[in-house]
Write a protein that holds these residues in place. Structure first.
Motif, PDB file in Angstrom:
ATOM      1  N   ALA A 130      -0.320 -10.695  -7.468  1.00 20.63           N
ATOM      2  CA  ALA A 130       0.542 -11.624  -8.271  1.00 20.63           C
ATOM      3  C   ALA A 130       1.580 -10.797  -8.908  1.00 20.63           C
ATOM      4  O   ALA A 130       2.617 -11.111  -9.163  1.00 20.63           O
ATOM      5  N   LEU A 142      17.836  -8.574   3.819  1.00 18.94           N
ATOM      6  CA  LEU A 142      18.246  -9.903   2.904  1.00 18.94           C
ATOM      7  C   LEU A 142      18.115  -9.600   1.344  1.00 18.94           C
ATOM      8  O   LEU A 142      17.424  -8.638   1.212  1.00 18.94           O
ATOM      9  N   GLY A 176      -1.307  -1.935   0.716  1.00 17.82           N
ATOM     10  CA  GLY A 176      -0.757  -3.141   0.235  1.00 17.82           C
ATOM     11  C   GLY A 176       0.480  -3.577   0.868  1.00 17.82           C
ATOM     12  O   GLY A 176       1.441  -4.301   0.579  1.00 17.82           O
ATOM     13  N   PRO A 194      13.593  -8.980   7.165  1.00 17.08           N
ATOM     14  CA  PRO A 194      12.710  -9.788   6.704  1.00 17.08           C
ATOM     15  C   PRO A 194      12.124 -10.848   7.464  1.00 17.08           C
ATOM     16  O   PRO A 194      10.813 -11.249   7.357  1.00 17.08           O
ATOM     17  N   ALA A 214       8.097 -10.146  15.826  1.00 14.33           N
ATOM     18  CA  ALA A 214       7.489 -10.250  14.563  1.00 14.33           C
ATOM     19  C   ALA A 214       5.923  -9.333  14.942  1.00 14.33           C
ATOM     20  O   ALA A 214       5.272  -9.941  15.547  1.00 14.33           O
ATOM     21  N   SER A 215       5.576  -8.529  14.000  1.00 14.58           N
ATOM     22  CA  SER A 215       4.174  -8.133  13.936  1.00 14.58           C
ATOM     23  C   SER A 215       3.106  -8.839  14.104  1.00 14.58           C
ATOM     24  O   SER A 215       2.175  -8.673  14.712  1.00 14.58           O
ATOM     25  N   GLU A 216       3.473 -10.201  13.266  1.00 13.30           N
ATOM     26  CA  GLU A 216       2.368 -11.151  13.560  1.00 13.30           C
ATOM     27  C   GLU A 216       2.042 -11.633  14.972  1.00 13.30           C
ATOM     28  O   GLU A 216       0.942 -12.107  15.195  1.00 13.30           O
ATOM     29  N   ALA A 221       9.422 -14.245   3.402  1.00 17.48           N
ATOM     30  CA  ALA A 221       9.907 -12.936   3.570  1.00 17.48           C
ATOM     31  C   ALA A 221       9.504 -11.806   2.725  1.00 17.48           C
ATOM     32  O   ALA A 221       9.311 -10.704   2.842  1.00 17.48           O
ATOM     33  N   TRP A 222       8.867 -12.339   1.402  1.00 15.81           N
ATOM     34  CA  TRP A 222       8.158 -11.443   0.651  1.00 15.81           C
ATOM     35  C   TRP A 222       6.646 -11.143   0.808  1.00 15.81           C
ATOM     36  O   TRP A 222       6.107 -10.164   0.916  1.00 15.81           O
ATOM     37  N   LEU A 223       6.048 -12.281   1.110  1.00 19.09           N
ATOM     38  CA  LEU A 223       4.629 -12.127   1.287  1.00 19.09           C
ATOM     39  C   LEU A 223       4.200 -11.514   2.666  1.00 19.09           C
ATOM     40  O   LEU A 223       3.373 -10.496   2.660  1.00 19.09           O
ATOM     41  N   ARG A 224       5.082 -11.707   3.607  1.00 15.83           N
ATOM     42  CA  ARG A 224       4.697 -10.976   4.744  1.00 15.83           C
ATOM     43  C   ARG A 224       4.942  -9.486   4.918  1.00 15.83           C
ATOM     44  O   ARG A 224       4.577  -8.877   5.775  1.00 15.83           O
ATOM     45  N   GLN A 225       5.695  -8.908   3.780  1.00 14.07           N
ATOM     46  CA  GLN A 225       5.787  -7.599   3.939  1.00 14.07           C
ATOM     47  C   GLN A 225       4.536  -7.059   3.523  1.00 14.07           C
ATOM     48  O   GLN A 225       4.038  -5.937   3.701  1.00 14.07           O
ATOM     49  N   ILE A 226       3.449  -7.864   2.480  1.00 18.06           N
ATOM     50  CA  ILE A 226       2.233  -7.337   2.101  1.00 18.06           C
ATOM     51  C   ILE A 226       1.132  -7.157   3.281  1.00 18.06           C
ATOM     52  O   ILE A 226       0.591  -6.349   3.404  1.00 18.06           O
ATOM     53  N   PHE A 251      -2.622 -13.436  -1.203  1.00 19.46           N
ATOM     54  CA  PHE A 251      -1.490 -13.675  -1.176  1.00 19.46           C
ATOM     55  C   PHE A 251      -0.843 -14.398   0.090  1.00 19.46           C
ATOM     56  O   PHE A 251       0.258 -14.523   0.198  1.00 19.46           O
ATOM     57  N   ALA A 262       1.536  -7.989   7.504  1.00 20.99           N
ATOM     58  CA  ALA A 262       2.156  -8.926   8.614  1.00 20.99           C
ATOM     59  C   ALA A 262       1.579  -8.411   9.926  1.00 20.99           C
ATOM     60  O   ALA A 262       1.869  -8.820  10.957  1.00 20.99           O
ATOM     61  N   GLN A 263       0.384  -7.832   9.743  1.00 21.33           N
ATOM     62  CA  GLN A 263      -0.554  -7.430  10.698  1.00 21.33           C
ATOM     63  C   GLN A 263      -1.978  -7.567  10.178  1.00 21.33           C
ATOM     64  O   GLN A 263      -2.235  -6.880   8.961  1.00 21.33           O
ATOM     65  N   ALA A 318       0.219 -14.733  -6.396  1.00 17.77           N
ATOM     66  CA  ALA A 318       1.353 -14.557  -5.478  1.00 17.77           C
ATOM     67  C   ALA A 318       1.995 -15.241  -4.705  1.00 17.77           C
ATOM     68  O   ALA A 318       3.241 -15.524  -4.622  1.00 17.77           O
ATOM     69  N   MET A 357      10.943 -17.671  -1.606  1.00 17.89           N
ATOM     70  CA  MET A 357      11.187 -17.441  -0.156  1.00 17.89           C
ATOM     71  C   MET A 357      10.704 -18.532   0.560  1.00 17.89           C
ATOM     72  O   MET A 357      10.951 -18.631   1.711  1.00 17.89           O
ATOM     73  N   THR A 360       1.946  -3.712   5.243  1.00 16.08           N
ATOM     74  CA  THR A 360       1.682  -3.367   6.569  1.00 16.08           C
ATOM     75  C   THR A 360       2.363  -2.128   7.123  1.00 16.08           C
ATOM     76  O   THR A 360       2.238  -1.456   7.830  1.00 16.08           O
ATOM     77  N   GLY A 377      11.947 -10.073  10.827  1.00 16.45           N
ATOM     78  CA  GLY A 377      11.768  -9.229  12.158  1.00 16.45           C
ATOM     79  C   GLY A 377      10.498  -8.514  12.358  1.00 16.45           C
ATOM     80  O   GLY A 377       9.649  -8.862  11.584  1.00 16.45           O
ATOM     81  N   ALA A 378      10.517  -7.512  13.194  1.00 15.24           N
ATOM     82  CA  ALA A 378       9.153  -6.787  13.619  1.00 15.24           C
ATOM     83  C   ALA A 378       8.449  -6.226  12.358  1.00 15.24           C
ATOM     84  O   ALA A 378       7.097  -6.406  12.387  1.00 15.24           O
ATOM     85  N   ASP A 391      15.347  -6.807   1.373  1.00 17.05           N
ATOM     86  CA  ASP A 391      14.260  -6.842   2.249  1.00 17.05           C
ATOM     87  C   ASP A 391      14.976  -6.342   3.582  1.00 17.05           C
ATOM     88  O   ASP A 391      15.794  -7.024   4.008  1.00 17.05           O
ATOM     89  N   VAL A 415       4.510  -9.606  -6.722  1.00 13.61           N
ATOM     90  CA  VAL A 415       5.417 -10.742  -6.051  1.00 13.61           C
ATOM     91  C   VAL A 415       6.254 -11.154  -7.455  1.00 13.61           C
ATOM     92  O   VAL A 415       7.594 -11.554  -7.107  1.00 13.61           O
TER      93      VAL A 415
END
Ligand SMILES: Nc1nc2c(c(=O)[nH]1)N[C@H]1C(S)=C(S)[C@@H](COP(=O)(O)OP(=O)(O)OC[C@H]3O[C@@H](n4cnc5c(=O)[nH]c(N)nc54)[C@H](O)[C@@H]3O)O[C@H]1N2
Ligand SMILES: Nc1nc2c(c(=O)[nH]1)N[C@H]1C(S)=C(S)[C@@H](COP(=O)(O)OP(=O)(O)OC[C@H]3O[C@@H](n4cnc5c(=O)[nH]c(N)nc54)[C@H](O)[C@@H]3O)O[C@H]1N2
Ligand code: SF4
Ligand code: SF4
Ligand code: SF4
Ligand code: SF4
Ligand code: SF4
Ligand SMILES: [Mo]
Lengths: 961, 311, 232
Positions: C17, A947, B225, C39, A871-873, A799-804, A789, A806-807, A56, A63, B227, C41-42, C36, C20
């Motif tokens: 994988a 984005l 999968g 992307p 950001a959630s992180e 921007a893609w991986l953090r969607q999987i 990932f 973010a917390q 991944a 990104m 958050t 942000g929060a 996205d 992505v």
């Protein structure tokens, strides 16, 4: 009727091959570029590492390339502002290099040790190490000390290769595979490829891990062990194997030191050392000749068991007898360790017997002729198809060195090493045990101005004389590596650098260069305190910081960058030349020696320079001998020129492919000016496939050893005898006992530690931190795992991986949580002896009952990584690191001691114990919260609400359509 | 299911509109209460058409790409949504001809014919609207004939309540209208009660076990999968707390049926316009709540992949 | 032809994988871009065609974690197609791939309601529905090497847990593994007849061991060891 499906406009595309950089696995990539923009990154199917697949992280390279956190100009801390306040000014590269050159010149001309240069998982330690050596500072290491040095050192002092990157399971032929404490590993894709192969072939996959996710998810059997107990578990397996006489007698006699004779002379300096002849050769008892003979030679018939008396009357025992005495003890019987390990006795015994069954009853034979190092021909290789792999679940405990050795004991007993279906070595391993390379420890050379070290700063001590300490026993290295506190710390102790430097213990630094490591955040223990240390002023010298000058070399706006005095912005992996060398941590596979390159596929749109270029530039400006011609002019034009023309020894350079003037030599040969192009033509990698007769038993395989020594992997062709009993450890123990004929520690703490932990045979002890922490007050073990990932802290900018993710959450066994009145999504306080954090809980089945865990490095400091503050992180994610201390709990009258393995100096991340309570109503969000990091003056990236990346659509220089 | 206001508004309004039109036509046909004056019939008809129109327009509000809305007429052979669109448009010419001829007071046969046709189409449209939901196998709370039954009965009940108010204003004999409303009220309440009862006892349908194929053990979601929400969690993840649902159920039943029954009972004794206006308002408030619940209580099977044990 | 995927739950390690790579390929593909939201942000989210879920089956200590990738199943009886009022959703006769014509979609979401598998996600910026295309723009591309004419997710899967092929052909790899490993469909009771199949985790056959624990004490055991003549 329906829409026509448009296909790719190949006329606007270009395909290029390079090497992934998203983790240390370093897969081959095939990159499709559409008019300079990245269209698609896929695996290179010809590449030995990943064979076409890509994880991944690798697939999300786009990104990363267009991240909002990219640095774009050299920066200097704004005069008059405080370090860590995040106020920077842009300077030119010329200015930056001048400032640095001047500073380094001064240090080098006075006290070279005042420079410390520590690096992350850079994959080019051959160059950074050479640079430090040439500078003349011992203060260099990469991340190994906080990563997995336990595995490296245990392996290199025992079997000649090791878990981590120096070996790999033989997935093609293994029938039984046991995985100890691995979530993701440096061998990321190969493990995934391999597990599938193993399972397809009907092999059994056993995972030993307190947590069942990822790889462990697909295991045929899950052993939810209590953290830190693997050594005991492994030694209990050893007990079962010994008690049933389930071991490979021939392997032990031929290839290990099981038959060597150990002097039994308690209270004397020779106690526990091998009986050696005048040439220093270890002696064994020859059953046929009934006399002592050289244990290394062929034609002998050594006794595996027995007590003997030397000519001079000293009592002797074979190593194996010592082992049998120790491990047959009821202490190690499955029934007696079950409760401690949390693994039923029946399971321990069954696993031991299953392995033995597969090893001995399902062994495989290949009709491959090979010659051993003693010149004897063999008409076949026998595989005992049990393979193992272990990583940080073992490594990141302060008893990990011994635990890892215990695992190697099982492999040696089964004769399951480097044969078909085993854990096998990856070139340039195996090496002599330990490798013949000592860390520089000559005080005069270390202190000499303008002088290169005579050898690299890192190596493998075999006795107290090899320590890097002064005559009073004080550490010569800032991280106190190779001191009494961590004698075999062969990768340094990067996790101690900031603490020691800020405490001026053992001395003060002038400049600290950190390359590619986020030491102000996730790769440090005790994050908050470390940040304070970085800001700490020196009361002695007005206005100076305790660490006076901090240079950070990074490609992205990490938490660490925020603390820099000077920021040198690096390129991304698609923008520069790189070389993944056999002199380093290469990408070899068991069946092939391999190395690889990167070359610029994309032109940087920022004022950035590859750190390698900068290093070559600095080395030339500072006139390092290896970088300077006799007439004082610079030797290498730039980094690519250096890579091609630098020779470590005649014919041996950074890249092993297409050497020789015409590019027709491999592994060794004169420099080839067209080498880069040759690599590019071969899809950016080189692989030398071992012929069948050089593939197995390489520790004694003559043909292999000859090639290896010719290529410089080894000094000379000699048998590599595996070491059950470790004499170097015994020497340090003797020093601790006050018996060693040479340097000895003075501090009682050191004496005690050496006596206890430098046992020449593996032992299990409670992890050091846990010895000092009340288990009732802190009832849970607390661990981290790497998500597949995400790469440490640096993928949250993606921007893609953090969607999987973010917390991150804290995971707990579901039944346990119910007992404690906790449920999913509760906010909880987690407290250790070092501090407390607040985070959110999730429950799961696949978690050992006394364990809680979370994903590593998801939590972020506000404002870092190009993310918005909300950001959630940053608001909900958390770091476990706040709870971990780099120092052991204080003990009366004792100096503060590193929270590391006492043998190897490996950071003990996973020894943590915590208590947990539900947060009060209204207490939500992660805690602690840090001040928000300021945006960099160069950061003009837009952060759109939506984005829409599309390589076909023109974007501005911000990677923004 | 996420209760989108535009869809709630649309279904309640257009349902009532179609119901009103159908009843208006029938009342006209059978000269209920002696027959309403032409102007009342005409303007009531206009009201019905406007309600249908406003409803339809509001339904396009929830289209993400209304530019292509016109294409929705193309798939009437397979899609109930398309059928609803086609039918609701087809309704207009007939309804308008009917009203125009009323206004002009000519061609009674043609008028009746088109009125009958418009009524038929109205019924079909309500049915189609209902079938949009009822045809989805993915949502068990909808996948039942009770849904078209409810849409039809509620549409007529709410439309009938409007007609009752009109009848009062027209000062015709309101008794038949009141009786008709009461009858419809009881039918609708009955259907809705069966529905509410039925969805609580819907039994085991798809479960997390059939969704994953692991039918012989407990299955729990560990991680979805991602958050934060996705389109799927936003669209389907809505879950109304049980207490709130029961409360709202009571409120909707009281508003839609309980209170109106009382008010209509009173209206039976004394033809009081204010009372029936109040009843009408109460019905619509009740129906909005009912429709909100209709969505909120529907559990799409995709939730099984987000952690629900059953749907 | 009836093209689709087989997912092997025995070996899927849940690495994301495939998800992505799918995102990457399709971002600049036929129905790209894929938006996205927030992307940086929060609460980052976006449109993906393939998502990996993680389940736990059974309870501790006998629980099994199962990683579960899901994308469009290219159902034989795809209600998502029949319910679509505009005709934007269609199933190709020649290979069974279910696609959405971006030029026709009006973004009513109705198809997503009809899909039990969560395969459809709305692109809020274009207002159109998007979903897995089975990489129709790769698998027929005559200008890339034959071995690359596979869906991006299949190409990339490090555990080789994904297979692509023709379910109408009884000799295809996908048909064979589904037969041999008892591949199954998700939510069969709904009658969508999905093309994609899932292979259940394998059961490992027990390794024969004799568990009669040896009780010989230390002294006895040590004595039992006899040196053998092994000549090096
Ligand atoms: N995707 C991804 N890949 C990476 C990295 C990354 O950040 N992301 N980082 C790279 C780096 S630097 C490294 S060092 C490697 C590390 O790779 P791994 O060695 O896989 O490291 P961890 O993720 O820490 O996994 C440690 C595992 O050990 C288990 N464990 C903890 N304590 C014990 C114990 O006492 N006994 C046993 N048996 N198990 C235990 C944990 O549950 C966890 O599953 O990964 C590399 N690869
Ligand atoms: N709690 C806990 N903490 C841990 C661990 C754990 O298991 N648990 N694991 C430990 C281990 S094993 C490790 S290895 C460490 C890893 O921790 P770090 O070494 O801090 O790793 P990263 O967070 O990946 O940070 C690497 C830095 O390199 C930068 N970088 C990325 N690409 C480039 C480039 O091309 N050039 C340059 N110059 N810089 C670049 C990134 O921006 C980032 O700042 O974490 C350790 N910390
Ligand atoms: S494992 Fe993934 S991130 Fe690491 S090098 Fe390979 S593709 Fe890149
Ligand atoms: S999975 Fe969903 S979108 Fe795909 S064909 Fe089946 S019903 Fe349609
Ligand atoms: S959203 Fe688009 S594809 Fe889906 S049903 Fe509506 S018009 Fe058809
Ligand atoms: S087939 Fe293509 S579009 Fe579908 S999930 Fe795989 S990569 Fe994505
Ligand atoms: S890439 Fe393969 S192993 Fe990874 S999640 Fe997807 S299917 Fe599973
Ligand atoms: Mo690491």
């Amino acid at each position: 009727m329906h829409a026509r499906i448009p296909t790719e406009d190949h006329a606007r595309q270009e395909v290029k091959y390079s090497t992934c950089y998203m983790c240390a696995c370093r897969c081959g990539i095939k990159v499709t570029l559409q008019e300079g923009k990245v269209r698609f990154i896929q695996g290179n199917r010809n590449h030995p590492t990943n064979q076409g697949v890509l994880c991944a992280k690798g697939s999300a390279g786009i990104m990363k390339q267009y991240s909002k956190a990219r640095l774009s100009e050299p920066l200097i801390r704004k005069p008059g502002t405080e370090r860590g306040a995040g106020e920077f000014e842009v300077i030119s590269w010329e200015q930056a290099l001048d400032i640095l050159t001047q500073r380094l010149q001064e240090i080098r001309a006075t006290d070279p040790s005042k420079l410390a240069f520590f690096t992350g998982r850079d994959q080019m330690q051959a160059l950074t190490g050479l640079w430090a050596q040439q500078f003349g500072t011992p203060n260099w290491a990469a991340h190994g000390g906080f990563c997995s040095v336990n595995m490296a050192v245990a392996g290199l002092y025992t079997i000649g290769f090791s878990f981590w990157e120096f070996g790999a399971p033989d997935w093609d032929y293994a029938k039984y595979f046991i995985m100890w404490g691995v979530a993701e590993d440096h061998s990321s894709n190969p493990i995934k490829i391999g597990l599938e192969k193993l399972k397809r072939g009907g092999g059994k996959f056993v995972t030993v891990n307190p947590v069942r996710t990822g790889y462990s998810a697909i295991a045929d059997e899950w052993v939810p062990i209590k953290p830190g107990m693997d050594g005991l578990f492994a030694l209990s397996i050893v007990h079962v194997l010994l008690s049933r006489e389930l071991f490979d007698y021939e392997f032990l006699v031929n290839y290990t030191n099981a038959t060597w004779l150990v002097i039994q002379n308690p209270g004397h300096p020779d106690d526990g050392l091998f009986l050696r002849d005048v040439n220093g050769q270890p002696q064994v008892w020859d059953l046929e000749r009934e006399t002592f003979v050289n244990g290394i030679e062929a034609g002998i018939t050594p006794a595996l068991f027995g007590d003997f008396v030397a000519q001079d009357g000293r009592r002797l025992k074979t190593v194996f007898s010592l082992m049998a005495e120790r491990y047959l003890d009821e202490r190690y019987a499955p029934a007696n360790v079950a409760a401690e390990c949390g693994v039923p006795a029946e399971t321990i015994e069954r696993i031991a017997l299953e392995m033995a069954h597969v090893a001995f009853k399902e062994s495989i034979e290949f009709p491959i002729e090979w010659t051993d190092v003693w010149g004897r021909k063999h008409d076949k290789v026998v595989g005992r198809p049990v393979a193992m792999y272990a990583m940080r679940g073992i490594s990141a405990h302060s008893n990990g060195f011994h635990a890892c050795r215990a695992i190697h004991f099982i492999q040696m007993l089964l004769g399951a090493l480097d044969g078909p279906g085993n854990f096998r070595a990856r070139a340039p391993y195996p090496k002599p045990i330990p490798p013949h390379q000592q860390p520089e420890n000559n005080v005069d050379i270390i202190n000499a101005p303008n002088t290169a070290l005579s050898r690299p700063p890192l190596g493998f001590p075999t006795r107290p004389e090899d320590l890097v300490i002064d005559e009073r026993g004080n550490p010569l290295r800032i991280d106190k590596a190779y001191s009494w506190e961590a004698p075999l710390s062969s990768h340094g102790l990067m996790h101690m650098v900031i603490t020691n430097a800020a405490n001026h213990d053992p001395y003060a630094l002038d400049t600290l260069i950190l390359f590619m490591s986020n030491m102000a955040w996730n790769s440090t223990m005790n994050t908050q305190a470390i940040q304070d240390m970085l800001r700490q002023k020196d009361p002695e010298s007005f206005g100076e910081y305790k660490i006076p000058f901090l240079v950070v070399v990074d490609a992205f706006h990490s938490e660490m960058v925020n603390f820099a005095d000077l920021v040198l912005p690096d390129t991304t992996y698609l923008e520069r030349h790189d070389c993944i060398s056999l002199l380093d941590r290469p990408i070899s596979e068991p069946d092939a020696a391999a190395d690889a390159i990167r070359y610029p596929l994309i032109t940087p749109d920022r004022n950035v320079r590859p750190w390698q270029e900068v290093m070559v530039e600095l080395a030339s400006r500072l006139k390092f001998p290896a970088f300077t011609n006799k007439d004082g002019t610079r030797k290498f034009r730039d980094y690519p020129d250096f890579i091609v023309n630098y020779e470590r020894s005649p014919g041996v350079g950074f890249l092993s492919g297409w050497r020789g003037k015409n590019g027709d030599k491999f592994l060794k040969g004169e420099p080839n000016p067209n080498q880069w192009q040759a690599y590019i033509n071969n899809q950016s990698f080189f692989a030398h496939h071992w012929p069948d007769n050089q593939k197995y038993m390489r520790f004694v395989n003559r043909d292999y050893l000859e090639v290896a020594s010719d290529a410089g992997f080894l000094g000379k062709v000699e048998p590599i005898i595996m070491q059950f009993y470790s004499e170097p450890l015994q020497k340090f123990r003797l020093a601790g006992q006050g018996l060693y004929d040479g340097p000895q520690p003075k501090d009682p703490a050191d004496k005690e530690r050496l006596t206890k932990y430098f046992d020449p045979l593996p032992l299990w002890y409670e992890p050091l931190e846990q010895q000092r922490v009340d288990a009732e007050e802190y009832p849970f073990y607390a661990l981290t795992q790497r998500p597949m990932f995400m790469y440490h802290s640096w993928d949250s900018q993606n921007a893609w991986l953090r969607q999987i993710m973010a917390q991150n959450y804290l995971y707990m066994n579901a039944r346990k949580a119910t007992d404690l009145g906790l449920k999913d999504f509760d906010w909880v306080w987690v407290e250790s002896r070092n501090g407390r954090i607040r985070c959110q809980l999730k429950t799961m089945e696949g978690c050992q009952e006394n364990t809680v865990w979370t994903w590593n490095a998801i939590g972020k400091q506000k404002g870092a990584w190009g993310l918005k503050e909300e950001a959630s992180e940053a608001t909900r994610g958390f770091l476990l690191n706040h709870l971990i201390s780099e120092l052991l709990p204080e003990r009366n009258g004792e100096r503060r001691i590193t929270n590391s393995d006492p043998v190897s100096g490996q950071a003990a991340w996973f020894d943590l114990r915590v208590k947990i309570r539900k947060a009060e109503p209204g207490e939500t969000g992660s805690w602690p919260q840090f001040p928000s990091i300021k945006r960099l003056p160069t950061d003009s990236y837009s952060r759109p609400e939506v984005l829409r990346y599309d390589a076909r659509i023109a974007q501005d220089d911000k990677g923004q359509s | 299911m996420h209760p989108a206001f535009s869809v709630i508004f649309f279904t309640v309004l257009s349902g009532a509109g179609f119901g009103l039109f159908a009843l208006l036509y029938l009342a006209d046909l059978f000269k209920l209460g002696g027959g309403m004056p032409g102007a009342h019939v005409f303007w009531t008809g206009v009201l019905a058409i406007v309600m249908v129109g406003v409803g339809l327009l509001s339904s396009t509000l929830h289209l993400a790409n209304p530019r292509n809305a016109w294409r929705a007429f193309s798939r009437w052979r397979t899609s109930w949504l398309s059928r609803e669109g086609v039918l609701s448009v087809a309704f207009y010419p007939f309804a308008m001809i009917y009203l125009a001829l009323y206004w002009l007071d000519i061609w009674p046969i043609v008028r009746h014919l088109s009125g009958a046709l418009a009524t038929l189409i109205a019924w079909m449209t309500i049915f189609s609207t209902a079938m949009i939901y009822a045809s989805l196998k993915t949502i068990r709370q909808w996948n039942t004939p009770l849904v078209p039954a409810a849409y039809l009965s509620l549409g007529h009940f709410s439309g009938g309540m409007i007609l009752l108010v009109v009848a009062m204003m027209a000062k015709v004999d309101v008794m038949p209208y009141v009786l008709m409303s009461l009858f419809q009220l009881f039918v609708a309440a009955f259907v809705k009660m069966i529905y509410f009862y039925w969805i609580t006892r819907i039994g085991v349908g798809s479960t997390i076990n059939t969704a994953t194929g692991f039918t012989r053990a407990q299955v729990r979601l560990l991680d979805a999968g991602h958050t934060h929400g996705t389109f799927l969690t936003q669209e389907f993840g809505y879950q109304v707390p049980r207490m709130r649902a029961s409360g709202l159920k009571v409120i909707s039943m009281v508003l839609a049926f309980g209170l109106p029954v009382l008010l209509l009972g009173l209206a039976l004794k004394q033809a009081n316009l204010a009372l029936s206006m109040a009843a009408l308002l109460s019905v619509f408030a009740g129906l909005v709540a009912e429709r909100w619940l209709f969505f909120a209580e529907a559990r799409h099977v995709v939730n099984l992949f987000h952690g629900s044990q059953r749907c | 032809m009836r093209l689709g995927l087989v997912i092997d739950l025995d070996v899927c390690v849940g690495c994301h994988a495939c998800a992505v790579s799918c995102k990457q390929w399709n971002a600049s593909g036929t129905t790209g871009a894929l938006p996205d939201y927030q992307p940086y942000g929060a609460e980052p989210s976006g449109v993906w065609f393939n998502r990996i879920r993680h389940f736990e089956v059974g309870s501790y200590p006998n629980s099994k974690t199962v990683n579960f990738p899901m994308s469009c199943m290219h159902c034989e009886d795809a209600d998502c197609v029949t319910v679509c009022p505009t005709g934007a959703s269609y199933k190709r006769a020649e290979d069974g791939i279910v696609l959405i014509d971006q030029d026709k979609c009006m973004g009513c979401n109705y198809c997503s309601w009809a899909c039990p598998y969560g395969a459809r996600e709305l692109d809020r910026s274009t207002g159109t529905m998007k979903k897995c295309t089975l990489c129709v723009d790769r698998i027929y591309d005559q200008n890339i090497p034959v071995e690359d004419r596979q869906p991006a997710c299949v190409l990339t899967c490090p555990a080789h847990a994904r297979m692509f092929g023709d379910f109408d052909d009884p000799d295809s790899e996908v048909s064979k593994v589904v037969r041999e490993r008892e591949g199954y469909m998700l939510l069969p009771e709904l009658g969508y007849n999905p093309t994609n199949h899932y292979l259940p985790p394998r059961k490992h056959k027990p390794i024969p061991v004799e568990m009669s624990a040896d009780k010989t004490g230390l002294a006895g055991k040590l004595k039992q060891f006899v040196n053998r003549m092994v000549k090096r």
